[in-house]
Design a protein around this motif. Structure first.
Motif, PDB file in Angstrom:
ATOM      1  N   ARG A  70      -5.673   7.486  -7.201  1.00 25.43           N
ATOM      2  CA  ARG A  70      -5.924   6.981  -5.847  1.00 25.43           C
ATOM      3  C   ARG A  70      -4.952   7.647  -4.864  1.00 25.43           C
ATOM      4  O   ARG A  70      -5.328   8.070  -3.779  1.00 25.43           O
ATOM      5  N   TRP A  71      -3.684   7.747  -5.294  1.00 23.94           N
ATOM      6  CA  TRP A  71      -2.681   8.366  -4.422  1.00 23.94           C
ATOM      7  C   TRP A  71      -3.066   9.822  -4.139  1.00 23.94           C
ATOM      8  O   TRP A  71      -2.985  10.288  -3.001  1.00 23.94           O
TER       9      TRP A  71
ATOM     10  N   SER B 153      -3.733  11.392  -0.542  1.00 23.24           N
ATOM     11  CA  SER B 153      -2.739  12.351  -0.041  1.00 23.24           C
ATOM     12  C   SER B 153      -3.415  13.560   0.589  1.00 23.24           C
ATOM     13  O   SER B 153      -2.818  14.257   1.410  1.00 23.24           O
TER      14      SER B 153
ATOM     15  N   ASP C 120       6.230  12.093   0.396  1.00 20.81           N
ATOM     16  CA  ASP C 120       5.646  10.763   0.190  1.00 20.81           C
ATOM     17  C   ASP C 120       5.401  10.454  -1.282  1.00 20.81           C
ATOM     18  O   ASP C 120       5.323   9.289  -1.661  1.00 20.81           O
ATOM     19  N   LEU C 121       5.328  11.489  -2.109  1.00 21.02           N
ATOM     20  CA  LEU C 121       5.284  11.234  -3.555  1.00 21.02           C
ATOM     21  C   LEU C 121       6.575  10.522  -3.970  1.00 21.02           C
ATOM     22  O   LEU C 121       6.562   9.595  -4.783  1.00 21.02           O
TER      23      LEU C 121
ATOM     24  N   LEU D 129       2.990   3.838  -8.370  1.00 20.55           N
ATOM     25  CA  LEU D 129       2.217   4.673  -9.299  1.00 20.55           C
ATOM     26  C   LEU D 129       2.439   4.136 -10.716  1.00 20.55           C
ATOM     27  O   LEU D 129       2.920   4.836 -11.599  1.00 20.55           O
TER      28      LEU D 129
ATOM     29  N   TRP E 197       2.924   6.556   3.996  1.00 18.59           N
ATOM     30  CA  TRP E 197       2.764   7.930   4.472  1.00 18.59           C
ATOM     31  C   TRP E 197       3.704   8.102   5.659  1.00 18.59           C
ATOM     32  O   TRP E 197       3.286   8.155   6.799  1.00 18.59           O
TER      33      TRP E 197
ATOM     34  N   GLU F 192       0.839  -1.198   0.000  1.00 15.72           N
ATOM     35  CA  GLU F 192       0.000   0.000   0.000  1.00 15.72           C
ATOM     36  C   GLU F 192       0.879   1.255   0.000  1.00 15.72           C
ATOM     37  O   GLU F 192       2.082   1.180   0.196  1.00 15.72           O
ATOM     38  N   PHE F 193       0.280   2.394  -0.267  1.00 14.74           N
ATOM     39  CA  PHE F 193       1.028   3.647  -0.249  1.00 14.74           C
ATOM     40  C   PHE F 193       1.622   3.896   1.130  1.00 14.74           C
ATOM     41  O   PHE F 193       1.043   3.523   2.150  1.00 14.74           O
TER      42      PHE F 193
ATOM     43  N   THR G 264       6.933   6.623  -3.365  1.00 13.35           N
ATOM     44  CA  THR G 264       6.056   5.689  -4.086  1.00 13.35           C
ATOM     45  C   THR G 264       6.851   4.725  -4.966  1.00 13.35           C
ATOM     46  O   THR G 264       6.279   4.054  -5.820  1.00 13.35           O
TER      47      THR G 264
END
Ligand code: ZN
Length: 177
Positions: A37-38, A42, A13-14, A29, A5, A2-3, A17
Protein backbone atom coordinates in the motif's frame (compact mmCIF):
# COMPACT_ATOMS: atom_id res chain seq x y z
CA UNK A 1 -2.21 6.31 11.90
CA UNK A 2 -2.01 6.89 8.15
CA UNK A 3 1.23 7.15 6.18
CA UNK A 4 3.07 10.44 6.52
CA UNK A 5 4.17 12.39 3.45
CA UNK A 6 6.10 15.18 5.10
CA UNK A 7 9.67 14.51 3.96
CA UNK A 8 9.48 16.04 0.46
CA UNK A 9 10.98 12.82 -0.93
CA UNK A 10 9.54 9.29 -0.83
CA UNK A 11 12.94 7.91 0.27
CA UNK A 12 12.77 10.14 3.33
CA UNK A 13 9.14 9.26 3.92
CA UNK A 14 10.12 5.60 3.91
CA UNK A 15 12.11 6.50 7.03
CA UNK A 16 9.01 8.26 8.38
CA UNK A 17 7.04 5.01 8.58
CA UNK A 18 8.04 4.44 12.23
CA UNK A 19 6.56 7.56 13.87
CA UNK A 20 6.27 7.99 17.63
CA UNK A 21 2.62 8.03 18.59
CA UNK A 22 1.71 8.77 22.23
CA UNK A 23 5.23 7.98 23.38
CA UNK A 24 5.71 4.73 21.49
CA UNK A 25 7.17 3.88 18.08
CA UNK A 26 4.53 2.53 15.69
CA UNK A 27 5.62 0.59 12.60
CA UNK A 28 3.32 1.56 9.76
CA UNK A 29 4.96 -1.13 7.59
CA UNK A 30 4.13 -3.98 9.95
CA UNK A 31 3.10 -6.45 7.23
CA UNK A 32 3.72 -6.97 3.49
CA UNK A 33 0.25 -5.62 2.63
CA UNK A 34 1.11 -2.33 4.32
CA UNK A 35 4.36 -2.18 2.33
CA UNK A 36 2.44 -2.74 -0.92
CA UNK A 37 0.00 0.00 0.00
CA UNK A 38 2.84 2.36 0.90
CA UNK A 39 4.61 1.63 -2.41
CA UNK A 40 1.45 2.35 -4.39
CA UNK A 41 0.78 5.61 -2.55
CA UNK A 42 4.42 6.76 -2.74
CA UNK A 43 4.17 6.88 -6.52
CA UNK A 44 7.76 5.73 -6.66
CA UNK A 45 7.58 2.52 -8.67
CA UNK A 46 7.96 3.11 -12.37
CA UNK A 47 6.55 -0.31 -13.19
CA UNK A 48 3.85 -2.16 -11.32
CA UNK A 49 5.23 -5.05 -9.27
CA UNK A 50 4.35 -8.39 -10.83
CA UNK A 51 3.63 -9.84 -7.39
CA UNK A 52 2.96 -8.47 -3.88
CA UNK A 53 5.89 -7.93 -1.51
CA UNK A 54 6.89 -11.06 0.41
CA UNK A 55 7.76 -11.37 4.08
CA UNK A 56 11.51 -11.56 3.30
CA UNK A 57 11.30 -8.35 1.29
CA UNK A 58 9.50 -6.69 4.20
CA UNK A 59 12.30 -7.72 6.59
CA UNK A 60 14.79 -6.38 4.04
CA UNK A 61 12.90 -3.06 3.91
CA UNK A 62 12.99 -2.80 7.71
CA UNK A 63 16.80 -3.19 7.69
CA UNK A 64 17.22 -0.71 4.86
CA UNK A 65 14.89 1.80 6.53
CA UNK A 66 16.77 1.69 9.84
CA UNK A 67 20.17 2.10 8.17
CA UNK A 68 18.95 4.78 5.76
CA UNK A 69 17.38 6.97 8.46
CA UNK A 70 20.68 6.95 10.36
CA UNK A 71 22.72 7.71 7.23
CA UNK A 72 20.48 10.56 6.04
CA UNK A 73 21.01 12.65 9.17
CA UNK A 74 24.55 11.50 10.00
CA UNK A 75 26.23 14.65 8.68
CA UNK A 76 29.99 14.11 8.37
CA UNK A 77 29.53 10.49 9.53
CA UNK A 78 27.49 9.64 6.46
CA UNK A 79 30.24 7.62 4.69
CA UNK A 80 30.57 5.45 7.80
CA UNK A 81 26.80 5.02 8.13
CA UNK A 82 26.60 4.06 4.46
CA UNK A 83 28.24 0.75 5.31
CA UNK A 84 25.10 -0.26 7.18
CA UNK A 85 22.95 0.80 4.24
CA UNK A 86 25.04 -1.23 1.82
CA UNK A 87 25.08 -4.21 4.17
CA UNK A 88 21.30 -4.11 4.18
CA UNK A 89 21.17 -4.03 0.41
CA UNK A 90 22.93 -7.33 -0.31
CA UNK A 91 21.02 -8.76 -3.19
CA UNK A 92 21.36 -10.49 -6.51
CA UNK A 93 21.01 -8.50 -9.68
CA UNK A 94 22.45 -8.63 -13.14
CA UNK A 95 23.69 -5.69 -15.18
CA UNK A 96 22.02 -4.91 -18.49
CA UNK A 97 22.72 -2.18 -21.02
CA UNK A 98 19.78 -0.04 -22.03
CA UNK A 99 18.87 1.21 -25.50
CA UNK A 100 20.22 4.66 -24.63
CA UNK A 101 23.57 3.28 -23.52
CA UNK A 102 23.27 3.22 -19.74
CA UNK A 103 24.00 0.33 -17.40
CA UNK A 104 20.94 -0.76 -15.47
CA UNK A 105 20.37 -3.55 -12.95
CA UNK A 106 17.68 -6.19 -13.23
CA UNK A 107 16.51 -8.32 -10.33
CA UNK A 108 16.56 -12.10 -10.60
CA UNK A 109 12.86 -12.30 -9.76
CA UNK A 110 9.91 -10.07 -8.83
CA UNK A 111 10.99 -9.68 -5.18
CA UNK A 112 14.58 -8.84 -6.15
CA UNK A 113 13.22 -6.31 -8.64
CA UNK A 114 11.10 -4.70 -5.95
CA UNK A 115 14.14 -4.47 -3.69
CA UNK A 116 16.20 -2.96 -6.51
CA UNK A 117 13.56 -0.30 -7.06
CA UNK A 118 13.65 0.50 -3.34
CA UNK A 119 17.43 0.69 -3.55
CA UNK A 120 16.94 3.39 -6.18
CA UNK A 121 14.61 5.15 -3.76
CA UNK A 122 17.28 5.10 -1.02
CA UNK A 123 19.88 6.40 -3.46
CA UNK A 124 17.51 9.21 -4.46
CA UNK A 125 17.14 10.29 -0.84
CA UNK A 126 20.91 10.20 -0.34
CA UNK A 127 21.36 12.38 -3.45
CA UNK A 128 19.51 15.27 -1.76
CA UNK A 129 21.64 18.06 -0.25
CA UNK A 130 22.60 16.57 3.17
CA UNK A 131 22.64 20.03 4.74
CA UNK A 132 18.90 20.26 4.06
CA UNK A 133 17.98 16.80 5.28
CA UNK A 134 17.31 16.88 9.00
CA UNK A 135 15.36 15.35 11.80
CA UNK A 136 12.44 17.33 13.22
CA UNK A 137 13.43 19.44 16.25
CA UNK A 138 10.22 18.38 18.04
CA UNK A 139 10.95 17.00 21.50
CA UNK A 140 9.75 13.43 20.88
CA UNK A 141 9.47 13.56 17.12
CA UNK A 142 11.59 11.22 14.98
CA UNK A 143 10.43 12.38 11.56
CA UNK A 144 12.94 13.39 8.90
CA UNK A 145 12.38 15.94 6.15
CA UNK A 146 14.12 17.57 3.21
CA UNK A 147 14.00 21.32 3.72
CA UNK A 148 12.72 22.94 0.53
CA UNK A 149 12.12 26.34 2.13
CA UNK A 150 13.80 29.34 0.56
CA UNK A 151 15.75 30.20 3.72
CA UNK A 152 16.73 26.58 4.43
CA UNK A 153 16.07 27.05 8.13
CA UNK A 154 13.03 24.81 8.59
CA UNK A 155 13.21 23.02 11.97
CA UNK A 156 9.97 21.07 12.28
CA UNK A 157 8.36 18.42 10.13
CA UNK A 158 5.14 20.37 10.46
CA UNK A 159 4.56 23.89 11.77
CA UNK A 160 1.01 23.12 12.93
CA UNK A 161 2.01 20.27 15.26
CA UNK A 162 5.68 20.14 16.33
CA UNK A 163 6.34 23.81 15.56
CA UNK A 164 3.39 25.00 17.64
CA UNK A 165 4.22 22.64 20.47
CA UNK A 166 7.78 24.02 20.62
CA UNK A 167 6.48 27.59 20.63
CA UNK A 168 3.99 26.80 23.39
CA UNK A 169 6.73 25.14 25.46
CA UNK A 170 9.02 28.18 25.04
CA UNK A 171 6.12 30.47 25.98
CA UNK A 172 5.30 28.28 29.00
CA UNK A 173 8.96 28.31 30.12
CA UNK A 174 9.05 32.10 29.77
CA UNK A 175 5.84 32.72 31.67
CA UNK A 176 6.69 30.33 34.50
CA UNK A 177 10.27 31.58 34.85
ZN1 ZN B 1 7.97 16.71 14.23
Amino acid sequence: VEFLWVGNHPGIDLCNTVPVVRGGAVDLLADPEALDRWLRLSGWLRRDPTEPAGIATLAWVHRLRAALSEALVAGADRPVRLHAVNDALQDRARPVVTADGRIDLLGDDAQAQLRLDLTGLAAGALALDPARVRRCAGAHCVLVFFDTSRSGTRRWHDMATCGNRAKAATHHARTTA
